[in-house]
Structure formats: structure tokens, C-alpha cells
Scaffold this motif. Structure first.
Motif, PDB file in Angstrom:
ATOM      1  N   LYS A   1       0.933  -0.870   0.105  1.00 51.59           N
ATOM      2  CA  LYS A   1      -0.178  -0.135   0.048  1.00 51.59           C
ATOM      3  C   LYS A   1       0.690   1.067  -0.176  1.00 51.59           C
ATOM      4  CE  LYS A   1      -1.078  -0.397   4.754  1.00 51.59           C
ATOM      5  NZ  LYS A   1      -1.713   0.147   6.165  1.00 51.59           N
ATOM      6  N   ASN A   2       2.224   1.465   0.425  1.00 52.80           N
ATOM      7  CA  ASN A   2       3.112   2.223   0.265  1.00 52.80           C
ATOM      8  C   ASN A   2       3.775   2.510  -0.917  1.00 52.80           C
ATOM      9  OD1 ASN A   2       2.447   2.742   2.983  1.00 52.80           O
ATOM     10  ND2 ASN A   2       4.837   1.934   4.074  1.00 52.80           N
ATOM     11  N   HIS A   3       3.468   1.118  -1.974  1.00 58.16           N
ATOM     12  CA  HIS A   3       4.416   1.382  -3.003  1.00 58.16           C
ATOM     13  C   HIS A   3       3.858   0.367  -4.003  1.00 58.16           C
ATOM     14  CE1 HIS A   3       7.429   3.381  -1.418  1.00 58.16           C
ATOM     15  NE2 HIS A   3       8.009   2.491  -0.708  1.00 58.16           N
ATOM     16  N   PRO A   4       2.650   0.808  -3.839  1.00 62.34           N
ATOM     17  CA  PRO A   4       1.211  -0.580  -5.538  1.00 62.34           C
ATOM     18  C   PRO A   4       2.305  -0.046  -6.616  1.00 62.34           C
ATOM     19  CG  PRO A   4       0.496   1.867  -4.375  1.00 62.34           C
ATOM     20  CD  PRO A   4       1.609   1.610  -3.454  1.00 62.34           C
ATOM     21  N   SER A   5       2.945   0.828  -6.810  1.00 59.68           N
ATOM     22  CA  SER A   5       3.451   0.971  -8.354  1.00 59.68           C
ATOM     23  C   SER A   5       5.398   0.373  -8.066  1.00 59.68           C
ATOM     24  CB  SER A   5       3.729   2.423  -8.932  1.00 59.68           C
ATOM     25  OG  SER A   5       4.738   2.686  -8.045  1.00 59.68           O
ATOM     26  N   TRP A   6       4.783  -0.116  -7.347  1.00 55.37           N
ATOM     27  CA  TRP A   6       6.767  -1.628  -6.947  1.00 55.37           C
ATOM     28  C   TRP A   6       5.731  -2.603  -7.394  1.00 55.37           C
ATOM     29  CZ3 TRP A   6       9.396  -0.332  -2.367  1.00 55.37           C
ATOM     30  CH2 TRP A   6      10.322   0.953  -2.737  1.00 55.37           C
ATOM     31  N   PHE A   7       3.614  -3.522  -7.351  1.00 58.94           N
ATOM     32  CA  PHE A   7       3.400  -4.160  -7.502  1.00 58.94           C
ATOM     33  C   PHE A   7       2.787  -4.292  -8.871  1.00 58.94           C
ATOM     34  CE2 PHE A   7       4.631  -3.648  -3.454  1.00 58.94           C
ATOM     35  CZ  PHE A   7       5.288  -4.942  -2.910  1.00 58.94           C
ATOM     36  N   LEU A   8       2.486  -3.682  -9.431  1.00 53.77           N
ATOM     37  CA  LEU A   8       1.488  -3.471 -10.614  1.00 53.77           C
ATOM     38  C   LEU A   8       1.223  -2.859 -11.369  1.00 53.77           C
ATOM     39  CD1 LEU A   8      -1.929  -2.970  -7.967  1.00 53.77           C
ATOM     40  CD2 LEU A   8      -1.086  -4.773  -8.765  1.00 53.77           C
ATOM     41  N   LEU A   9       1.196  -3.051 -12.322  1.00 52.67           N
ATOM     42  CA  LEU A   9       1.353  -2.114 -13.498  1.00 52.67           C
ATOM     43  C   LEU A   9       0.370  -2.335 -14.733  1.00 52.67           C
ATOM     44  CD1 LEU A   9       3.750  -0.902 -15.803  1.00 52.67           C
ATOM     45  CD2 LEU A   9       4.056  -3.139 -16.756  1.00 52.67           C
ATOM     46  N   ASP A  10      -0.302  -0.924 -15.208  1.00 50.08           N
ATOM     47  CA  ASP A  10      -1.340  -0.675 -16.396  1.00 50.08           C
ATOM     48  C   ASP A  10      -0.777  -0.868 -17.708  1.00 50.08           C
ATOM     49  OD1 ASP A  10      -3.266  -0.055 -17.605  1.00 50.08           O
ATOM     50  OD2 ASP A  10      -4.350   0.986 -16.365  1.00 50.08           O
ATOM     51  N   PRO A  11      -0.181  -1.381 -18.166  1.00 53.41           N
ATOM     52  CA  PRO A  11      -0.229  -0.957 -19.558  1.00 53.41           C
ATOM     53  C   PRO A  11      -0.422   0.356 -20.636  1.00 53.41           C
ATOM     54  CG  PRO A  11      -1.135  -2.918 -19.527  1.00 53.41           C
ATOM     55  CD  PRO A  11      -1.369  -1.884 -18.672  1.00 53.41           C
ATOM     56  N   GLU A  12      -1.743   0.432 -20.214  1.00 53.54           N
ATOM     57  CA  GLU A  12      -2.078   2.016 -20.644  1.00 53.54           C
ATOM     58  C   GLU A  12      -1.425   2.706 -19.515  1.00 53.54           C
ATOM     59  OE1 GLU A  12      -5.939   1.355 -21.513  1.00 53.54           O
ATOM     60  OE2 GLU A  12      -5.815  -0.438 -22.239  1.00 53.54           O
ATOM     61  N   LEU A  13      -1.531   2.799 -18.668  1.00 54.26           N
ATOM     62  CA  LEU A  13      -1.272   3.544 -18.150  1.00 54.26           C
ATOM     63  C   LEU A  13       0.224   3.666 -16.900  1.00 54.26           C
ATOM     64  CD1 LEU A  13      -4.977   4.935 -16.666  1.00 54.26           C
ATOM     65  CD2 LEU A  13      -3.611   6.522 -18.455  1.00 54.26           C
ATOM     66  N   PRO A  14       0.985   3.517 -17.725  1.00 53.51           N
ATOM     67  CA  PRO A  14       2.420   2.838 -16.985  1.00 53.51           C
ATOM     68  C   PRO A  14       2.426   3.492 -15.663  1.00 53.51           C
ATOM     69  CG  PRO A  14       2.695   3.716 -19.524  1.00 53.51           C
ATOM     70  CD  PRO A  14       1.753   4.132 -19.061  1.00 53.51           C
ATOM     71  N   ASN A  15       2.488   4.638 -15.632  1.00 57.55           N
ATOM     72  CA  ASN A  15       2.924   6.120 -14.474  1.00 57.55           C
ATOM     73  C   ASN A  15       1.684   5.914 -13.778  1.00 57.55           C
ATOM     74  OD1 ASN A  15       5.182   6.204 -15.466  1.00 57.55           O
ATOM     75  ND2 ASN A  15       4.346   7.589 -16.834  1.00 57.55           N
ATOM     76  N   LYS A  16       0.859   5.218 -13.622  1.00 54.74           N
ATOM     77  CA  LYS A  16      -0.637   5.376 -12.398  1.00 54.74           C
ATOM     78  C   LYS A  16       0.129   5.181 -11.479  1.00 54.74           C
ATOM     79  CE  LYS A  16      -4.942   3.424 -11.956  1.00 54.74           C
ATOM     80  NZ  LYS A  16      -5.700   1.525 -12.339  1.00 54.74           N
ATOM     81  N   THR A  17      -0.634   6.023 -10.630  1.00 61.71           N
ATOM     82  CA  THR A  17      -0.474   6.206  -8.800  1.00 61.71           C
ATOM     83  C   THR A  17      -1.148   4.899  -7.624  1.00 61.71           C
ATOM     84  OG1 THR A  17      -1.535   8.040  -9.027  1.00 61.71           O
ATOM     85  CG2 THR A  17       0.051   8.278  -8.958  1.00 61.71           C
ATOM     86  N   TRP A  18      -1.963   4.943  -8.171  1.00 62.80           N
ATOM     87  CA  TRP A  18      -2.781   3.906  -7.792  1.00 62.80           C
ATOM     88  C   TRP A  18      -3.053   4.220  -6.666  1.00 62.80           C
ATOM     89  CZ3 TRP A  18      -4.163  -0.084 -10.580  1.00 62.80           C
ATOM     90  CH2 TRP A  18      -2.728  -0.755 -11.729  1.00 62.80           C
TER      91      TRP A  18
END
Length: 360
Positions: free
Chosen positions: A288-305
Motif C-alpha cells: 500500500k505504500n508502493h503499489p507501483s512496485w507491484f502493479l502495472l497498467d500498460p495503458e497508464l504505466p505511470n499510474k499512481t494507484w
């Protein structure tokens, strides 16, 4: 990354197939004030003899402590490129990361396939220092589901408060028209590399995890070596000679990290798998502190979750993932795909520092 054009080369279709087959054949490395290389769950551990800024030499820490590899014998292994002199790949990875080539290197873990002569059933056993390549019939490289153990000995000459700092280096490589690696193109993925490569490197923080403990009976990990600001820190006090084990794992699925195998409402999404962690608190905190280390949306690669923050309760994180598992699982798998596509080798660097304990 070189793109293949099926109209230009008749062998391109086969080359592309071979390249996809090797997608997750990632060479991994790990150092301890050292280095370790992992390939097909075989790893090399190297001790860096470079003098640190504090004046202590990592291979010989003066009067305070000494760190030694387990075992100490030098092993060449698959990182030697027969087309080059010396240990070309290994040395190139070290030099790209500004590490000294004068290191001690040894195997750590290797999976071995054993066939029962009566039933022909194949069992893969985890082993240590029993070879320098993958088991027969098994591909080299690490992939989702791979795991291993790194060992070293810590010799304190008095009580020492030690800090072990782990950093990951990731490398890209290009391929020739036959789909084989062109090793001369190995390059460290840095801040100025392609966006896709940098994203893949950052994803390693959530997909290659380090733990202090592993229970062979329950097959669960504990003591997450927590990652923050791209660095993993392990603090220990050593009073006597200690053989230390560090356990690494590349979880195959998001469910194994976040969901609870004792909760019947989670079992559908676990699909027969077990939770990897004895206590999921630390891994959920990291997620939850770093969701972008676990998840990738290929259409929004810089998504902040934004649905996950440090203020989100653990139960809310688990519930959100369990209730929308198809979605978040797909994003976790996209992250694995990104790593497999953009990362060819990994170097895990560990620097050991220490001070005399106050009560020593």
C-alpha cells in the motif's frame, strides 16, 4: 530493445518464438559488500574487496568484524562467455555498476531434478553448492515462482551493531536475428534509460523479495527485509560467529502475497496456492505504500494507484484486491511481463557496515 520484422528475415518467426521462450530467463546477481548471481536458482555470491569510505575493507573488516562467503571456493559457472576471455558477462555487469572485478565468487543455490527409477516421477530438490547450471531438462534463468537462499558468515570480534544494505541493479540486453543474446549490448538500466526499462527496474522492488527466515515445514517466509526509497535494510546485532541466510523469492501471483489461505472467501482466488508469508502485515504495508512496485497498467504505466495509500487499512487493501482479483492479478502479471521483457540480468548488491555495540 531491437524489434523483429517478419518480412525481413525468414528466420524471424522462430527467433521471436525463442525470444519469448526465454522471456523470464533472467540472470540475477547478488553481493554482500558482496555480489550474488542467480541463474535458474543458481546464485553466485561475491565479496567486494573495495575499501569503503569509512576506511574498512569489506573482505577484512579490521578489528571489528569479518564477512566470509559460504563456501569460499571460487566457481566459474555459466556467467563465463566462451566467446570472450575471462568472465566476460560477470565482469561486465560488475563494471557497469562500478564494482571491482576482483571478487570472491561462489554458488549458493541450485535446483536439481531427480527422477524416481521405479515411478519415473520427477522431483525438484532445493540444494546448495551442487552445480553451476540448471537441472537437466530445466531452463536456466529465474522467473515468477523462483526462489533461493544466500548464505554468508559474520565474524564479530566484539559485539557489533551491523546494517546490511541491499541495492538492486538491472540490466538490459539486445538480441540478434536468431533470437540469441548479443552480450556486447548488456547495459545497466539507469535513470536515463528508456521509460519502459526504468519502470521494469522499479518493479523489481516489489517482485524480488528478501526475507530473514523461511520455515521448511510450513513453506512460509517471515522477517521481510523492508524496502523503502529503493533500498532494503537489515539491522542485526552480532555477538558470536553467525552463519546468516537470506531468502529471496519472486512470487508467482499477487494472491500468494496479499490473500489469506485460512480465509474461505480468499480460496477461490488463491486457486490452491498458499500464502507465502507467515504474517502478511509487512508485505501489505509495502504494497500500500508502493503499489507501483507491484502493479502495472500498460495503458497508464505511470499510474499512481490512488486507491492504495499508507492510510488505507490492511483489511481494506485485502478486501479490495480479493473482490477485484481478476483486475489486480492482471496488473501484477503485466508487471512480471514488463520485467521479463526489459530486464536480462539482475545484480543484488549488499554492503555491510557496523559499529561496536554501546553495551559491548
Amino acid at each position: 530493445m531491437k524489434k523483429q520484422n517478419n518480412n525481413d528475415h525468414p528466420k524471424d518467426e522462430e527467433a521471436l518464438r525463442r525470444r519469448r521462450a526465454s522471456l523470464f530467463k533472467i540472470g540475477a546477481v547478488m553481493i554482500l559488500a558482496f555480489i550474488v548471481w542467480v541463474f535458474s536458482t543458481i546464485a553466485w555470491f561475491s565479496m567486494n574487496k573495495q575499501v569503503e569510505s569509512g576506511g574498512m575493507q569489506m573482505a577484512n573488516q579490521g578489528a571489528l568484524f569479518t564477512v566470509q562467503p559460504v563456501p569460499s571456493s571460487y566457481v566459474v559457472g555459466i556467467y563465463d562467455d566462451p566467446t570472450q576471455s575471462g568472465t566476460y558477462v560477470r565482469n561486465y555487469l560488475l563494471s557497469e555498476a562500478s564494482k571491482e572485478a576482483d571478487v570472491l565468487t561462489w554458488t549458493i543455490t541450485n535446483d536439481v531434478a531427480v527422477t524416481d527409477p521405479d515411478t519415473n516421477e520427477v522431483t525438484v530438490h532445493k540444494g546448495k553448492n551442487i552445480g553451476n547450471g540448471p537441472a537437466e531438462g530445466y531452463a536456466g534463468g529465474i522467473k515468477p515462482g523462483s526462489s533461493g537462499e544466500l548464505q554468508f558468515k559474520f565474524f564479530p570480534r566484539r559485539s557489533v551493531d551491523a546494517e546490511l544494505n541491499f541495492d538492486i541493479y538491472a540490466y538490459s540486453v539486445e538480441y540478434d536475428d536468431d533470437g540469441d543474446e548479443d552480450k556486447t549490448t548488456i547495459a545497466l538500466i539507469g535513470d536515463n534509460s528508456s521509460t519502459d526499462s526504468v519502470i521494469a527496474k522499479n518493479l523489481l522492488n516489489g517482485h524480488i523479495l528478501l526475507f530473514k527466515n523461511y520455515d521448511t515445514s510450513t513453506k512460509k517466509y517471515s522477517g521481510l527485509i523492508y524496502t523503502d526509497d529503493f533500498q532494503r535494510v537489515m539491522s542485526e546485532t552480532y555477538t558470536t560467529e553467525t552463519t546468516e541466510s537470506i531468502y529471496w523469492v519472486w512470487p508467482e501471483s499477487l494472491s500468494e502475497l496479499v490473500l489469506d489461505d485460512t480465509d474461505n472467501t480468499h480460496k477461490k482466488n488463491l486457486r490452491g496456492k498458499k500464502s507465502l508469508c507467515a504474517d502478511r502485515t509487512d508485505i501489505i504495508k509495502l504494497f500500500k505504500n508502493h503499489p507501483s512496485w507491484f502493479l502495472l497498467d500498460p495503458e497508464l504505466p505511470n499510474k499512481t494507484w490512488s486507491e492504495f495509500t499508507s492510510l488505507t487499512t490492511d483489511s481494506a487493501v485485502v478486501s479490495m484486491i480479493n473482490n477485484n482479483y481478476a483486475l489486480y492479478s492482471a496488473y501484477y502479471n503485466e508487471a512480471d511481463q514488463s520485467i521479463g521483457t526489459n530486464v536480462a540480468y539482475i545484480l543484488l548488491d549488499m554492503n555491510a557496515e557496523g559499529t561496536a555495540s554501546a553495551n559491548a
